[in-house]
Design a protein around this motif. Structure first.
Motif, short mmCIF file in Angstrom:
data_model
loop_
_atom_site.label_atom_id
_atom_site.label_comp_id
_atom_site.label_asym_id
_atom_site.label_seq_id
_atom_site.Cartn_x
_atom_site.Cartn_y
_atom_site.Cartn_z
N ASN A 122 -6.22 8.59 3.67
CA ASN A 122 -5.19 8.46 4.71
C ASN A 122 -5.64 9.32 5.90
O ASN A 122 -5.61 10.55 5.84
CB ASN A 122 -3.82 8.92 4.21
N THR A 124 -4.34 9.18 9.01
CA THR A 124 -3.34 9.41 10.05
C THR A 124 -2.93 10.88 10.06
O THR A 124 -3.04 11.56 9.03
CB THR A 124 -2.08 8.54 9.80
N ASP A 186 -1.42 5.84 0.39
CA ASP A 186 -2.85 5.59 0.49
C ASP A 186 -3.13 4.37 1.35
O ASP A 186 -2.38 3.39 1.31
CB ASP A 186 -3.43 5.39 -0.91
N GLN A 187 -4.21 4.42 2.13
CA GLN A 187 -4.51 3.32 3.05
C GLN A 187 -5.68 2.44 2.64
O GLN A 187 -6.01 1.50 3.34
CB GLN A 187 -4.81 3.91 4.44
#
Ligand code: SF4
Ligand code: F3S
Ligand code: FES
Length: 253
Positions: A122, A124, A186-187
């Motif tokens: 992640n 961000t 989670d990305q």
């Protein structure tokens, strides 16, 4: 009680012992509550110092002493002698190269583990309060079961699909992927889904269901695999777990 322990041994580096052979050891004064790991220590310390096995914590936490005991994968430190009877067979787990006696080369297993990106992604910025990425209790519960994995390999090395094809990523890696795929913070879930949609990914699972009863952490391995299969079919992760339309592959699995 007296117990006979039959151990499959092999030393690929020792002339005459390159091929597997069985050796029996008799132990006296075994208590029903003794654990198999302690008995293997007794053999090593009292009868044959060359017996080779792997273990660390001795309390079911590190996952290093997986072996095939009376034909079923277990952690030796979690098995009581009273549950094994007077004759016990012990073998290395199947599907990985034997280094010596009960010690196998775990590298192929960990290579599969690494292949599914077993880490949180992640990029961000952290939320305003700057401390943590929050998640609802309900969202956390979706992958709670698969956080318990200790990477012991009991599941993967009890799977006939893995025995037949070592390139199959195996149930342990899928369990680890599940832990991140269904983590709402989670990305990289789509990347993992694409990895597991490959020919040696999740579709190699034929729902044999050996893996779930083999898991010492009682993780519902086959269920987790079913949820990942469903996520791949639908190409999304939300709203597919813990609902009636989840494919439950086998009872309890
Ligand atoms: Fe071991 Fe269970 Fe993890 Fe498989 S899922 S590696 S059996 S703890
Ligand atoms: Fe193997 Fe478990 Fe699937 S034993 S075939 S990974 S259900
Ligand atoms: Fe650590 Fe058995 S020695 S799990």
């Amino acid at each position: 009680m007296e117990v006979t322990i039959r151990i499959k041994r092999q030393n690929p580096e020792m002339p005459g012992k390159e091929k597997p052979y069985w050796q029996e050891f008799v132990l006296k004064d075994v208590e029903p509550t003794d654990r198999l790991l302690e008995m293997l220590h007794r053999i090593k310390w009292e009868q044959d110092g060359t017996l080779t096995l792997r273990r660390s914590c001795a309390h079911g936490v590190c996952g290093s002493d997986a072996m095939r005991i009376n034909g079923v994968n277990h952690l030796a430190c979690k098995v009581l002698m009273k549950d094994l009877g007077p004759k016990v067979t012990v073998e290395p787990i199947l599907g990985l190269p034997v280094i010596k006696d009960l010690v196998v080369d775990m590298e192929p297993f960990f290579a599969h583990y690494r292949s599914i990106m077993p880490f949180f992604v992640n990029d961000t910025p952290l939320p305003e309060d700057g401390r943590e990425r929050r998640q609802s209790q309900a969202d956390r519960e979706v992958f709670d079961d698969t956080t318990k994995c200790i990477l012991c390999a009991c599941c993967t090395t009890s799977c006939p699909s893995f025995w037949a094809n070592g390139k199959y990523v195996g149930p342990a890696a899928i369990v680890q992927a599940h832990r991140f795929i269904f983590d709402t913070r989670d990305q990289a879930w789509e990347d993992r889904i694409n990895i597991l949609a490959e020919p040696n990914g999740v579709w190699r699972c034929r729902t044999v269901y050996n893996c779930t009863p083999a898991c010492p952490r009682e993780i519902q391995v086959t269920r987790a695999i079913g949820e990942v299969k469903l996520a791949i079919r639908r190409r999304k992760r939300e709203g597919i777990v813990n609902t009636k339309d989840v494919v439950i592959a086998a009872p309890g699995g």
